[in-house]
Design a protein around this motif. Sequence first.
Motif, PDB file in Angstrom:
ATOM      1  N   LEU A  91      35.875 117.533   9.744  1.00  0.00           N
ATOM      2  CA  LEU A  91      36.173 118.285   8.527  1.00  0.00           C
ATOM      3  C   LEU A  91      35.109 117.939   7.492  1.00  0.00           C
ATOM      4  CD1 LEU A  91      38.572 120.131   7.441  1.00  0.00           C
ATOM      5  CD2 LEU A  91      39.244 118.105   6.157  1.00  0.00           C
ATOM      6  N   PHE A 133      52.248 117.991   4.475  1.00  0.00           N
ATOM      7  CA  PHE A 133      51.215 116.995   4.167  1.00  0.00           C
ATOM      8  C   PHE A 133      51.803 115.651   3.751  1.00  0.00           C
ATOM      9  CE2 PHE A 133      49.502 121.218   3.609  1.00  0.00           C
ATOM     10  CZ  PHE A 133      48.352 121.146   4.378  1.00  0.00           C
ATOM     11  N   GLY A 136      50.180 112.315   4.667  1.00  0.00           N
ATOM     12  CA  GLY A 136      48.865 112.701   5.163  1.00  0.00           C
ATOM     13  C   GLY A 136      47.752 112.021   4.379  1.00  0.00           C
ATOM     14  N   TRP A 137      46.693 112.773   4.114  1.00  0.00           N
ATOM     15  CA  TRP A 137      45.514 112.229   3.440  1.00  0.00           C
ATOM     16  C   TRP A 137      45.086 113.172   2.317  1.00  0.00           C
ATOM     17  CZ3 TRP A 137      43.690 107.541   5.285  1.00  0.00           C
ATOM     18  CH2 TRP A 137      44.164 107.154   6.549  1.00  0.00           C
ATOM     19  N   TYR A 138      44.417 112.600   1.318  1.00  0.00           N
ATOM     20  CA  TYR A 138      43.913 113.433   0.225  1.00  0.00           C
ATOM     21  C   TYR A 138      42.520 112.978  -0.177  1.00  0.00           C
ATOM     22  CZ  TYR A 138      44.768 109.726  -3.242  1.00  0.00           C
ATOM     23  OH  TYR A 138      44.733 108.554  -3.962  1.00  0.00           O
ATOM     24  N   ARG A 199      45.853 123.633  12.860  1.00  0.00           N
ATOM     25  CA  ARG A 199      46.162 122.485  12.004  1.00  0.00           C
ATOM     26  C   ARG A 199      46.196 122.920  10.545  1.00  0.00           C
ATOM     27  NH1 ARG A 199      41.397 119.505  15.167  1.00  0.00           N
ATOM     28  NH2 ARG A 199      40.572 121.550  14.613  1.00  0.00           N
ATOM     29  N   LEU A 201      45.791 122.781   6.489  1.00  0.00           N
ATOM     30  CA  LEU A 201      44.845 122.219   5.530  1.00  0.00           C
ATOM     31  C   LEU A 201      45.134 122.880   4.193  1.00  0.00           C
ATOM     32  CD1 LEU A 201      42.241 120.492   5.062  1.00  0.00           C
ATOM     33  CD2 LEU A 201      40.927 122.544   5.623  1.00  0.00           C
ATOM     34  N   LEU A 258      45.035 116.786   3.820  1.00  0.00           N
ATOM     35  CA  LEU A 258      44.944 116.817   5.274  1.00  0.00           C
ATOM     36  C   LEU A 258      46.251 116.316   5.881  1.00  0.00           C
ATOM     37  CD1 LEU A 258      41.996 116.329   4.044  1.00  0.00           C
ATOM     38  CD2 LEU A 258      41.419 115.381   6.256  1.00  0.00           C
ATOM     39  N   ALA A 262      45.099 113.437  10.831  1.00  0.00           N
ATOM     40  CA  ALA A 262      43.675 113.337  10.498  1.00  0.00           C
ATOM     41  C   ALA A 262      43.331 111.900  10.109  1.00  0.00           C
ATOM     42  CB  ALA A 262      43.341 114.290   9.362  1.00  0.00           C
ATOM     43  N   ALA A 281      36.147 113.754   7.303  1.00  0.00           N
ATOM     44  CA  ALA A 281      37.286 113.326   8.116  1.00  0.00           C
ATOM     45  C   ALA A 281      37.143 113.841   9.543  1.00  0.00           C
ATOM     46  CB  ALA A 281      38.589 113.839   7.503  1.00  0.00           C
ATOM     47  N   TRP A 283      39.701 115.094  12.875  1.00  0.00           N
ATOM     48  CA  TRP A 283      41.085 115.499  13.160  1.00  0.00           C
ATOM     49  C   TRP A 283      41.191 116.178  14.516  1.00  0.00           C
ATOM     50  CZ3 TRP A 283      42.746 120.048   9.487  1.00  0.00           C
ATOM     51  CH2 TRP A 283      41.783 121.049   9.515  1.00  0.00           C
TER      52      TRP A 283
END
Length: 283
Positions: A91, A133, A136-138, A199, A201, A258, A262, A281, A283
């Motif tokens: 990503l 999310f 998840g991740w930011y 996925r 996003l 994300l 991920a 990233a 994933w």
Amino acid sequence: MRSAFLRLLLQEDLNFLLTNRIPRRWATALVGRIAAVEHPLVARPALAAWRFFSDVDLSDAATTEFRSLRDGFVRRLRPGARAYDRDPATLASPCDAILGAHGRIEGDRVYQVKGFPYRLGDLVPDPALVDRFRDGWYVTLRLTAAMYHRFHAPADLTVEGVTYLSGDCWNVNPIALRRVEQLFCRNERAVIEVSAGGRPLLLVPVAAILVASIRLGFLDVETVLREQGSARVACDARIGKGDEMGWFEHGSTILLFLPHAARLRDGLRLGDTIRAGQVLADW
């Protein structure tokens, strides 16, 4: 002289006063009008001030001749100036930026800066979308006034929906982020729902003071706001990795969210300068 003047403007209390305690909407509308003027008596001083106050680099611009300040902000780059890894398992950054707060989402809690959390549910109006999310991740990507203002698809993707939320136009620089709680949740923003290879996003461009407008290449934002307000607009826009998605008419911020599966790349550091296409990233 320039460096001394810029040091004065970066003094925290003065910077916050000048960029946030003025009538923000009025200032944004005024600068937006000035930025659009193409008459040389207005455009030339405006462009000169932009180059003086911001450390702008036009070495990779398609042209260095601009009809207006807005033309400078939304300039295009020479072909090949930004390279995107075609690997579908990576990503990429959608834009040139300074890397802000990033990391794991704690439930639905994220941070604008250390010690200043906000809830994803306050940023995004759809609880079901928030749940995708959770944990998840930011990544926070801040575009300065000097940077390339267009943003691109971080993966091969399909835009499935957009919710455009009107709001304030606080400055999004670190000084304001340390003083205004839930700043991103207050400002004008677009919530862009994306599917990339099945996925989820989420991209959230956040507008800011002075030239707040966000433009999307696949959606007429002004018509949507006029006809539907903040209602969600369903989309089916397929965009290839690295292809343009939209632009800001002044520097601002893109928030990237994300899913849990991920992983952000090792080595990302707060304050790093990121270029569009750089891998963020896997994933």
